[in-house]
Write an enzyme that holds these catalytic residues in place. Structure first.
Site, PDB file in Angstrom:
ATOM      1  N   ASP A   8     -11.608  58.450  82.565  1.00 29.96           N
ATOM      2  CA  ASP A   8     -10.260  58.960  82.284  1.00 29.96           C
ATOM      3  C   ASP A   8     -10.100  59.001  80.762  1.00 29.96           C
ATOM      4  OD1 ASP A   8      -9.753  56.350  81.497  1.00 29.96           O
ATOM      5  OD2 ASP A   8      -8.078  56.028  82.886  1.00 29.96           O
ATOM      6  N   CYS A  65     -13.149  53.651  81.980  1.00 27.03           N
ATOM      7  CA  CYS A  65     -11.699  53.791  81.766  1.00 27.03           C
ATOM      8  C   CYS A  65     -11.322  52.754  80.715  1.00 27.03           C
ATOM      9  CB  CYS A  65     -10.922  53.662  83.074  1.00 27.03           C
ATOM     10  SG  CYS A  65     -10.981  52.059  83.886  1.00 27.03           S
ATOM     11  N   THR A  67     -10.216  49.624  81.041  1.00 26.83           N
ATOM     12  CA  THR A  67     -10.741  48.290  81.359  1.00 26.83           C
ATOM     13  C   THR A  67     -11.961  48.323  82.264  1.00 26.83           C
ATOM     14  OG1 THR A  67      -9.331  48.195  83.310  1.00 26.83           O
ATOM     15  CG2 THR A  67      -8.412  47.280  81.269  1.00 26.83           C
ATOM     16  N   GLY A  70      -9.657  49.637  87.051  1.00 26.66           N
ATOM     17  CA  GLY A  70      -9.070  50.646  87.940  1.00 26.66           C
ATOM     18  C   GLY A  70     -10.145  51.507  88.574  1.00 26.66           C
ATOM     19  N   HIS A  98     -28.992  41.471  92.584  1.00 26.10           N
ATOM     20  CA  HIS A  98     -28.392  40.772  93.733  1.00 26.10           C
ATOM     21  C   HIS A  98     -27.484  41.672  94.574  1.00 26.10           C
ATOM     22  CE1 HIS A  98     -28.866  36.440  91.934  1.00 26.10           C
ATOM     23  NE2 HIS A  98     -29.929  37.203  91.733  1.00 26.10           N
ATOM     24  N   ASN A  99     -26.724  42.536  93.910  1.00 27.07           N
ATOM     25  CA  ASN A  99     -25.721  43.336  94.646  1.00 27.07           C
ATOM     26  C   ASN A  99     -26.163  44.775  94.862  1.00 27.07           C
ATOM     27  OD1 ASN A  99     -23.560  41.849  92.240  1.00 27.07           O
ATOM     28  ND2 ASN A  99     -23.943  41.021  94.281  1.00 27.07           N
ATOM     29  N   ARG A 132     -32.945  37.748 100.592  1.00 26.40           N
ATOM     30  CA  ARG A 132     -31.669  37.179 101.053  1.00 26.40           C
ATOM     31  C   ARG A 132     -30.476  38.033 100.624  1.00 26.40           C
ATOM     32  NH1 ARG A 132     -33.178  34.528  96.499  1.00 26.40           N
ATOM     33  NH2 ARG A 132     -31.579  33.955  94.974  1.00 26.40           N
ATOM     34  N   HIS A 133     -30.659  38.768  99.529  1.00 25.60           N
ATOM     35  CA  HIS A 133     -29.550  39.599  99.040  1.00 25.60           C
ATOM     36  C   HIS A 133     -29.317  40.802  99.957  1.00 25.60           C
ATOM     37  CE1 HIS A 133     -29.619  37.059  95.574  1.00 25.60           C
ATOM     38  NE2 HIS A 133     -30.890  37.376  95.343  1.00 25.60           N
ATOM     39  N   ARG A 136     -26.960  40.000 102.702  1.00 26.77           N
ATOM     40  CA  ARG A 136     -25.558  39.941 102.260  1.00 26.77           C
ATOM     41  C   ARG A 136     -24.969  41.351 102.119  1.00 26.77           C
ATOM     42  NH1 ARG A 136     -27.607  35.181  98.301  1.00 26.77           N
ATOM     43  NH2 ARG A 136     -27.769  33.633  99.965  1.00 26.77           N
TER      44      ARG A 136
END
Ligand code: RB5
Length: 149
Positions: A8, A65, A67, A70, A98-99, A132-133, A136
């Site tokens: 933005d 953006c 921060t 958003g 991990h994610n 293991r990730h 999850r």
């Protein structure tokens, strides 16, 4: 690798710097805007980048953006998106390992350009660890399915 980027008005300068950086790294980048300082609504850009990642048009996305928050809230509404707001290199590496985050969110009013570009490189160069990730991530995918109806 193909990557889609959006922002933005609060993240436009940082987005332009990231685009130049990605091109210098020979990464194919689709820049969906915004392209000026005129005030715009970040959810539009978050949804567009997220859809390009989910459709496979791009393998990863970046959103900027003010921060980064958003954009991450909005992008995470799209099923299959794992968007992470990152302001340090440790988290950038961890959120890929991990994610398996598929969208990186940046806040132009939070991180300076030099750090932001290091975060981008760290995030792009890290690899999902699996094991293991993976279990999850599967649990998160099941949460999405439960909440679809
Ligand atoms: C725009 O002023 C600002 O709210 C936006 O860029 C972002 O920081 C929202 O989370």
């Amino acid at each position: 690798m193909k990557l889609t980027i959006g922002c933005d008005h609060g993240g436009r300068r940082l987005k332009d710097a990231v685009v130049a950086h990605l091109k210098a790294r020979d990464i194919q980048v689709t820049d969906i805007g915004t392209y000026s300082d005129e005030s715009v609504d970040f959810p539009f850009y978050a949804e567009e980048v997220a859809n390009q990642v989910i459709s496979g048009e791009s393998s990863l996305g970046i959103l900027c953006c003010g921060t980064g928050i958003g954009m991450s809230i909005a992008a995470n509404k799209i099923v299959g998106i794992r968007a992470a707001v990152v302001s340090d290199c440790f988290s950038a590496k961890a959120t890929r390992e991990h994610n398996d985050s598929n969208i990186l969110c940046h806040g132009e009013r939070v991180v300076g350009e030099g750090l932001a570009l290091k975060i981008v490189d760290t995030w792009l160069d890290a690899i999902f660890s699996g094991e293991r990730h993976a279990k999850r991530l599967q649990m998160i995918a099941e949460m999405e399915l439960k909440n679809e109806s």
